[in-house]
Design a protein around this motif. Structure first.
Motif, PDB file in Angstrom:
ATOM      1  N   VAL A 345       0.667  -1.196   0.008  1.00 35.33           N
ATOM      2  CA  VAL A 345      -0.190   0.006  -0.023  1.00 35.33           C
ATOM      3  C   VAL A 345       0.894   1.273   0.085  1.00 35.33           C
ATOM      4  O   VAL A 345       0.343   2.261  -0.501  1.00 35.33           O
ATOM      5  N   SER A 346       2.032   1.051   0.743  1.00 36.79           N
ATOM      6  CA  SER A 346       3.061   2.456   0.736  1.00 36.79           C
ATOM      7  C   SER A 346       3.515   2.762  -0.525  1.00 36.79           C
ATOM      8  O   SER A 346       3.827   1.949  -1.388  1.00 36.79           O
ATOM      9  N   ASP A 347       3.918   3.935  -0.635  1.00 39.33           N
ATOM     10  CA  ASP A 347       4.357   4.536  -1.883  1.00 39.33           C
ATOM     11  C   ASP A 347       5.773   3.993  -1.992  1.00 39.33           C
ATOM     12  O   ASP A 347       6.545   3.693  -0.936  1.00 39.33           O
ATOM     13  N   HIS A 348       6.382   3.650  -3.396  1.00 41.36           N
ATOM     14  CA  HIS A 348       7.507   3.153  -3.480  1.00 41.36           C
ATOM     15  C   HIS A 348       8.587   4.150  -3.036  1.00 41.36           C
ATOM     16  O   HIS A 348       9.801   3.382  -2.511  1.00 41.36           O
ATOM     17  N   SER A 349       8.564   5.235  -2.889  1.00 41.07           N
ATOM     18  CA  SER A 349       9.790   6.047  -2.339  1.00 41.07           C
ATOM     19  C   SER A 349       9.925   5.988  -0.643  1.00 41.07           C
ATOM     20  O   SER A 349      10.781   6.771  -0.313  1.00 41.07           O
ATOM     21  N   THR A 350       8.819   5.641  -0.118  1.00 41.13           N
ATOM     22  CA  THR A 350       8.877   5.462   1.297  1.00 41.13           C
ATOM     23  C   THR A 350       9.564   4.465   1.976  1.00 41.13           C
ATOM     24  O   THR A 350       9.756   4.389   3.268  1.00 41.13           O
ATOM     25  N   TRP A 351       9.947   3.273   1.295  1.00 39.83           N
ATOM     26  CA  TRP A 351      10.520   2.391   1.876  1.00 39.83           C
ATOM     27  C   TRP A 351      11.891   1.544   1.185  1.00 39.83           C
ATOM     28  O   TRP A 351      11.695   2.016  -0.151  1.00 39.83           O
ATOM     29  N   ARG A 352      12.695   1.050   1.537  1.00 43.01           N
ATOM     30  CA  ARG A 352      13.781   0.452   0.718  1.00 43.01           C
ATOM     31  C   ARG A 352      13.658  -1.238   0.725  1.00 43.01           C
ATOM     32  O   ARG A 352      13.216  -1.803   1.866  1.00 43.01           O
ATOM     33  N   ASN A 353      13.623  -1.745  -0.498  1.00 40.85           N
ATOM     34  CA  ASN A 353      13.751  -3.290  -0.577  1.00 40.85           C
ATOM     35  C   ASN A 353      15.172  -3.484  -0.827  1.00 40.85           C
ATOM     36  O   ASN A 353      16.156  -3.002  -0.401  1.00 40.85           O
ATOM     37  N   TYR A 354      15.447  -5.028  -1.014  1.00 40.15           N
ATOM     38  CA  TYR A 354      16.625  -5.437  -1.012  1.00 40.15           C
ATOM     39  C   TYR A 354      17.821  -4.688  -1.999  1.00 40.15           C
ATOM     40  O   TYR A 354      19.115  -4.370  -1.432  1.00 40.15           O
ATOM     41  N   ASP A 355      17.135  -4.458  -3.034  1.00 35.48           N
ATOM     42  CA  ASP A 355      18.215  -3.644  -4.059  1.00 35.48           C
ATOM     43  C   ASP A 355      18.629  -2.204  -3.562  1.00 35.48           C
ATOM     44  O   ASP A 355      19.664  -1.742  -3.820  1.00 35.48           O
ATOM     45  N   ASP A 356      17.666  -1.720  -2.992  1.00 32.98           N
ATOM     46  CA  ASP A 356      17.978  -0.284  -2.462  1.00 32.98           C
ATOM     47  C   ASP A 356      18.933  -0.336  -1.164  1.00 32.98           C
ATOM     48  O   ASP A 356      19.968   0.423  -1.263  1.00 32.98           O
ATOM     49  N   LEU A 357      19.021  -1.546  -0.477  1.00 34.66           N
ATOM     50  CA  LEU A 357      19.717  -1.568   0.669  1.00 34.66           C
ATOM     51  C   LEU A 357      21.090  -1.997   0.130  1.00 34.66           C
ATOM     52  O   LEU A 357      22.097  -1.718   0.472  1.00 34.66           O
ATOM     53  N   ASN A 358      21.282  -2.976  -1.066  1.00 36.99           N
ATOM     54  CA  ASN A 358      22.456  -3.225  -1.604  1.00 36.99           C
ATOM     55  C   ASN A 358      23.074  -2.263  -2.122  1.00 36.99           C
ATOM     56  O   ASN A 358      24.394  -2.215  -2.463  1.00 36.99           O
ATOM     57  N   GLU A 359      22.486  -1.305  -2.769  1.00 42.03           N
ATOM     58  CA  GLU A 359      22.966  -0.172  -3.472  1.00 42.03           C
ATOM     59  C   GLU A 359      23.855   0.754  -2.441  1.00 42.03           C
ATOM     60  O   GLU A 359      24.739   1.388  -3.221  1.00 42.03           O
ATOM     61  N   PHE A 360      23.777   0.516  -1.234  1.00 40.92           N
ATOM     62  CA  PHE A 360      24.381   1.211  -0.294  1.00 40.92           C
ATOM     63  C   PHE A 360      25.848   0.760  -0.514  1.00 40.92           C
ATOM     64  O   PHE A 360      26.925   1.632  -0.392  1.00 40.92           O
ATOM     65  N   PHE A 361      26.018  -0.299  -0.795  1.00 38.74           N
ATOM     66  CA  PHE A 361      27.394  -1.106  -0.914  1.00 38.74           C
ATOM     67  C   PHE A 361      28.070  -0.928  -2.192  1.00 38.74           C
ATOM     68  O   PHE A 361      29.053  -1.459  -2.513  1.00 38.74           O
ATOM     69  N   TRP A 362      27.522   0.030  -3.089  1.00 39.55           N
ATOM     70  CA  TRP A 362      27.884   0.446  -4.500  1.00 39.55           C
ATOM     71  C   TRP A 362      28.974   1.658  -4.359  1.00 39.55           C
ATOM     72  O   TRP A 362      29.454   1.953  -5.381  1.00 39.55           O
ATOM     73  N   SER A 363      29.111   2.207  -3.259  1.00 43.53           N
ATOM     74  CA  SER A 363      30.004   3.346  -3.270  1.00 43.53           C
ATOM     75  C   SER A 363      30.933   3.109  -1.859  1.00 43.53           C
ATOM     76  O   SER A 363      30.624   2.479  -1.134  1.00 43.53           O
ATOM     77  N   ALA A 364      32.043   3.761  -1.997  1.00 39.73           N
ATOM     78  CA  ALA A 364      33.080   3.630  -1.120  1.00 39.73           C
ATOM     79  C   ALA A 364      32.525   4.235   0.230  1.00 39.73           C
ATOM     80  O   ALA A 364      33.029   4.187   1.318  1.00 39.73           O
ATOM     81  N   ASP A 365      31.252   5.057   0.118  1.00 36.22           N
ATOM     82  CA  ASP A 365      30.703   5.507   1.465  1.00 36.22           C
ATOM     83  C   ASP A 365      30.278   4.281   2.517  1.00 36.22           C
ATOM     84  O   ASP A 365      30.180   4.378   3.494  1.00 36.22           O
ATOM     85  N   CYS A 366      30.136   2.969   1.819  1.00 38.10           N
ATOM     86  CA  CYS A 366      29.835   1.901   2.598  1.00 38.10           C
ATOM     87  C   CYS A 366      30.710   1.687   3.770  1.00 38.10           C
ATOM     88  O   CYS A 366      30.660   1.180   4.857  1.00 38.10           O
ATOM     89  N   PHE A 367      31.934   1.985   3.615  1.00 33.47           N
ATOM     90  CA  PHE A 367      33.243   1.748   4.430  1.00 33.47           C
ATOM     91  C   PHE A 367      33.006   2.615   5.617  1.00 33.47           C
ATOM     92  O   PHE A 367      33.916   2.521   6.694  1.00 33.47           O
ATOM     93  N   LYS A 368      32.147   3.650   5.729  1.00 35.11           N
ATOM     94  CA  LYS A 368      31.851   4.396   6.819  1.00 35.11           C
ATOM     95  C   LYS A 368      31.169   3.569   7.747  1.00 35.11           C
ATOM     96  O   LYS A 368      31.030   4.084   9.244  1.00 35.11           O
ATOM     97  N   GLY A 433      17.081   6.498   2.177  1.00 33.45           N
ATOM     98  CA  GLY A 433      16.219   6.518   1.148  1.00 33.45           C
ATOM     99  C   GLY A 433      16.480   5.755   0.074  1.00 33.45           C
ATOM    100  O   GLY A 433      17.453   4.938   0.116  1.00 33.45           O
ATOM    101  N   LYS A 434      15.972   6.178  -1.011  1.00 36.10           N
ATOM    102  CA  LYS A 434      16.491   5.529  -2.316  1.00 36.10           C
ATOM    103  C   LYS A 434      17.678   5.999  -2.780  1.00 36.10           C
ATOM    104  O   LYS A 434      18.048   7.246  -2.417  1.00 36.10           O
ATOM    105  N   THR A 435      18.628   5.229  -3.277  1.00 34.59           N
ATOM    106  CA  THR A 435      19.738   5.514  -3.645  1.00 34.59           C
ATOM    107  C   THR A 435      19.906   6.066  -5.363  1.00 34.59           C
ATOM    108  O   THR A 435      20.022   7.221  -5.469  1.00 34.59           O
ATOM    109  N   ASN A 436      19.393   5.414  -6.117  1.00 33.85           N
ATOM    110  CA  ASN A 436      19.647   5.739  -7.559  1.00 33.85           C
ATOM    111  C   ASN A 436      18.266   5.782  -8.417  1.00 33.85           C
ATOM    112  O   ASN A 436      18.304   6.509  -9.429  1.00 33.85           O
ATOM    113  N   PHE A 437      17.259   5.082  -7.710  1.00 33.29           N
ATOM    114  CA  PHE A 437      16.047   5.042  -8.837  1.00 33.29           C
ATOM    115  C   PHE A 437      14.909   5.085  -7.815  1.00 33.29           C
ATOM    116  O   PHE A 437      14.655   4.325  -6.637  1.00 33.29           O
ATOM    117  N   VAL A 438      13.705   5.751  -8.065  1.00 36.43           N
ATOM    118  CA  VAL A 438      12.420   5.818  -7.580  1.00 36.43           C
ATOM    119  C   VAL A 438      11.434   5.817  -8.547  1.00 36.43           C
ATOM    120  O   VAL A 438      11.479   6.404  -9.524  1.00 36.43           O
TER     121      VAL A 438
END
Length: 882
Positions: A345-368, A433-438
């Protein structure tokens, strides 16, 4: 799959002990049947009904025969006696299965007290699915295979490794139990991945060609191949983020193979225990990156500069510490985000799925995120609304198994000083929030997704109208300056469409502006500025070009001077300069793939300008040959469409349009809708609107026509649909073994390939076979029978149909011919008998006539071999044999 895993151990034990105790084997099978019925009572799983029916028939056959062989008064005492016997013999692999069957048999008999204090667990730590790894099982048939021996020897090699707190018998320690003692993996995961690695190594060792010269040792090529396949994704991830791999190998040659196996084992253990985190592959790469560094510190004996002690893993080696301290926090974050979905029911931009959480590890910021992971990092922040519940969730995830979290929840209502500090830190967090795509749902996706096709159609329509309006009679007229500059006006339209494309890109990415990188924002700003600039400059230069006639009068009459350059043409030349590189890269996909995957600065800038940086999808371009086929197809299709549209849609309307424009009507008789009209624009629009709609719509018709034509041509070339009847199946089946050996079976001694062959040449490598290899039916028969068995296991065919289609493999090929399935040779022998009875002529002519039918000749040979075998079995005396 769960049903198979549950009942497989009972059937395996039943087969092992059947010769020693048939009644206990019967009880094991009976218990397997009960478990199968309990797990799937309606037999809805694939092949479950067939399995139950077969097992029930076996139980009915064995019930009476095994009852007479029972040594004790009842089944309970029979299996109890057998269990104690195996317990004294230290048959550890049988204990859990026999213990479960024993408890099931004792239920309701009043003898439960016999096993009330018995522990049926396997204390050896060597429970198995396929390979029995207990020392007393070394004489099992599978353990006698050479590849299994060398793989087991490599896995159990723990020499030169630092001492670890390994529980149990130290003589049975292997690299998996050694890793478990340092990193705290689960026992079941250790047992499964131990067997997994042994089978992988054994398979690769067995497939080596040429074979290994060091028979008692695992070949280094097998380990190297497995290492490359296992860490291909991890090394790509490190290269993308600009980090060095943490797979460090020692300088001592004797230890290199052992360290490689340790890194592979560590990755398998992480993967085996990751659960839902397997859907986040880059997250697993992040975990392995840090744990492999800790493994290197343990192996090298590194000393911490802060504590002065030897380096130890951050999460320790306690039981299930990896599950509780690494997997659980990330899984809890996935679960918290899934709750925000509210069942879709919620809008697609209000929650993160597996892909959104995984995209966090696509940048060097994940080492923070650090290691050990900082639970107050933004990655673990769900939302401001769920701040307190999120803190409670993190605390509960760190509780040991079996402890209650009710008191913690009550205590969290009155936060103490430490909780107040945690809340103050959490208040500074923000939801990533979403990293690359909403997802943005809009009809403009029709244009954005097919922008190249829409642009080509619009520009093509403009060119056709210009050509028809000028009345082109010869291609040389295109070089006329005035005519040529009118044609170049399409770039003004293209600039406007480019502005629309960039604006749509920005609108569709607007909801990710909070998490969008500054480089990506800069890219959008530059693209929009350039697009708007060209959309303004080109019309200005086009309207300011007034020297056409003078230029045309001064031009020379030769070919090189047929047109002169204006300011607008120079502007168009500069405008096209930016597209030349993109066009060149489109036709050379290998260069595009290299640029996208390269780490050079100039390549990164080019790929950044073409598209937003992304870890996945890089370098996934089609090959040169498929691209040429694709381009040729659309070139022919659109050329046909434009020619048809020009002669039958656009050109016939030009003269009527000119006539309507020349008509000067000031007073209209019917002016209710447009009383102030002073021109014939409405009439022109009414004439052209249907044609424009047809122009854009008939592309789908042309596409359907050309797909039919090209699809039919491909079908003819590949002989698709030629076999339509059983008669054609029988006539073509005899060629299958030869084609199978030529296309799918490699040569027994392949030659080393020099250089890199194109893909269309590599397909011909396997076709250079000898006559014996080409006509050998053995390999085809094995594959064909496996296919037929799979059809039967999925209930696609019956037992009778399986018998008719299976190729016999029991007898040797003494006759030199192939033994075909029964559905091919049925009635062939009786037909041959009738032919011989009614034939008039010599035997040579009859033989040639029979040999023309391959299946008839095979049936006669099979009958002859069968008759000869029967006589050899029945005839005993030497005189009779002669």
């Amino acid at each position: 799959q769960t049903l198979v895993l549950e009942i497989r151990p009972f059937l395996r034990v039943a087969n092992q002990i059947e010769a020693e105790s048939p009644r206990v084997a019967y009880l094991c099978r009976f218990h397997a049947f009960e478990k199968a019925h309990m797990l799937d009572p309606r037999s809805t799983g694939r092949g479950v009904r067939q399995f139950k029916t077969t097992l029930l028939q076996r139980l009915e056959q064995d019930e009476k025969s095994t009852f007479s062989k029972r040594k004790e008064r009842n089944d309970a005492r029979e299996i109890k006696s057998f269990y104690e016997k195996k317990k004294q013999a230290n048959a550890h692999q049988l204990m859990p299965v026999l213990g479960e069957v024993l408890k099931a048999v004792l239920i309701g008999t009043g003898l439960e007290s016999l096993v009330a204090s018995e522990d049926f667990g396997d204390k050896s730590g060597f429970r198995y699915n396929i390979i029995p790894l207990h020392p007393r099982s070394s004489q099992q048939p599978i353990m006698l295979l050479q590849e299994i021996k060398v793989a087991v020897s490599a896995v159990f090699n723990v020499r030169s490794l630092p001492l670890a707190n390994v529980k149990g018998e130290k003589s049975q320690t292997d690299i998996f139990r050694w890793l478990q003692s340092w990193f705290g993996f689960q026992k079941g995961n250790v047992a499964n991945q131990r067997e997994h690695l042994i089978l992988l190594l054994a398979n690769m060792h067995a497939r080596l060609n040429p074979k290994s010269s060091s028979a008692p040792m695992l070949d280094e090529r097998a380990v190297e191949e497995l290492l490359a396949k296992t860490f291909e994704s991890y090394l790509t991830w490190c290269k993308f983020l600009g980090r060095k791999s943490n797979i460090w190998l020692p300088s001592v040659k004797q230890e290199i193979q052992q360290h490689k196996l340790l890194y592979i084992s560590l990755y398998l253990l992480i993967w085996g225990e990751a659960s839902n985190l397997r859907l986040m592959p880059e997250c697993l790469c992040y975990i392995f990156h840090h744990m492999s560094y800790e493994l290197y510190g343990v192996l090298s004996g590194a000393v911490s500069l802060i504590t002065g002690e030897k380096v130890r893993p951050a999460y320790g080696g306690e039981d299930e510490s990896f599950l509780n301290k690494v997997v659980a926090p990330i899984y809890n974050e996935i679960y918290a985000e899934a709750l925000k979905n509210k069942n879709g029911v919620s809008d697609h931009s209000t929650w993160r799925n597996y892909d959104d959480l995984n995209e966090f590890f696509w940048s060097a910021d994940c080492f923070k995120l650090g290691w050990p992971m900082r639970l107050n990092n933004d990655f673990f922040f769900t939302s401001t609304k769920n701040k307190m519940s999120h803190e409670t969730k993190i605390q509960n995830s760190q509780l040991p198994r079996g402890s209650s979290s009710a008191q913690n929840i009550v205590d969290s209502e009155v936060p103490d000083q430490s909780q107040q500090q945690t809340i103050s830190v959490t208040s500074q967090q923000r939801w990533l929030g979403k990293t690359n795509f909403v997802e943005v749902r809009s009809f403009w996706h029709i244009f954005r997704s097919f922008d190249r096709l829409w642009t080509l159609l619009v520009l093509g329509l403009q060119i056709l109208i210009i050509i028809a309006w000028h009345g082109l009679e010869s291609p040389l007229q295109l070089l006329d300056p005035i005519f040529f500059e009118d044609i170049l006006s399409i770039f003004i339209t293209n600039a406007v469409l480019r502005v629309l494309q960039v604006v749509l890109d920005i609108l569709f990415s607007w909801r990710t502006r909070g998490t969008m990188r500054s480089s990506q924002k800069l890219r959008f700003v530059i693209k929009l500025s350039l697009a708007v600039t060209w959309a303004i400059i080109l019309p200005i230069f086009y309207s300011s070009s007034q020297n056409y006639k003078a230029c045309s009068a001064r031009r020379p009459k030769n070919f090189l001077g047929m047109f002169c350059l204006s300011k607008y043409m120079v502007a168009v030349a500069f405008y096209l300069t930016g597209n030349v590189i993109g066009m060149a890269l489109f036709f050379v996909p290998a260069v595009s793939s290299y640029i996208e995957t390269s780490t050079w600065r100039i390549c990164n800038i080019l790929s950044w300008w073409c598209q937003a940086p992304s870890y996945v999808g890089r370098g996934m371009h089609e090959g040169q040959v498929p691209l040429l086929k694709y381009t040729s197809f659309w070139t022919v299709l659109l050329s046909s469409k434009f020619i048809f549209s020009y002669y039958f849609e656009i050109k016939p309307l030009v003269e009527p349009t000119k006539e309507i424009m020349r008509v000067n009507v000031n007073i209209y008789e019917w002016h209710e809708f447009f009383p102030q009209v002073k021109s014939n624009a409405g009439a022109i629009l009414a004439v052209w609107a249907p044609i424009i709609l047809v122009y854009f719509m008939d592309t789908q018709i042309w596409y359907s026509v050309f797909c039919t034509i090209f699809g039919g041509m491909c079908g003819i070339v590949h002989h698709l649909g030629e076999i339509r009847t059983m008669g054609m199946v029988r006539s073509r089946f005899c060629t299958l073994p030869e084609v199978f050996n030529a296309c799918l079976v490699p040569r027994s001694s392949p030659k080393e390939k020099k250089g890199i062959l194109p893909s269309f040449l590599e397909k011909k490598i396997f076709k250079d076979l000898g006559k014996s290899e080409r006509h050998d039916p053995t390999k085809f028969a094995l594959v064909w029978n496996q296919i037929i068995n799979s059809f039967r296991s999925e209930d696609l065919i019956s037992n009778r149909e399986m018998d008719l289609m299976t190729m016999p493999m029991s007898l040797e090929y003494r006759s030199g011919s192939i033994r075909w399935p029964l559905f091919l040779v049925a009635k062939k022998f009786s037909t041959a008998v009738d032919m011989a009875a009614n034939f008039t002529g010599n035997s040579a002519q009859l033989f040639q006539r029979i040999k023309k039918d391959n299946y008839m000749f095979c049936a006669i040979n099979d009958f002859y071999e069968l008759t000869k075998s029967i006589f050899r079995f029945l005839v005993i005396g030497d005189v009779e044999k002669r």
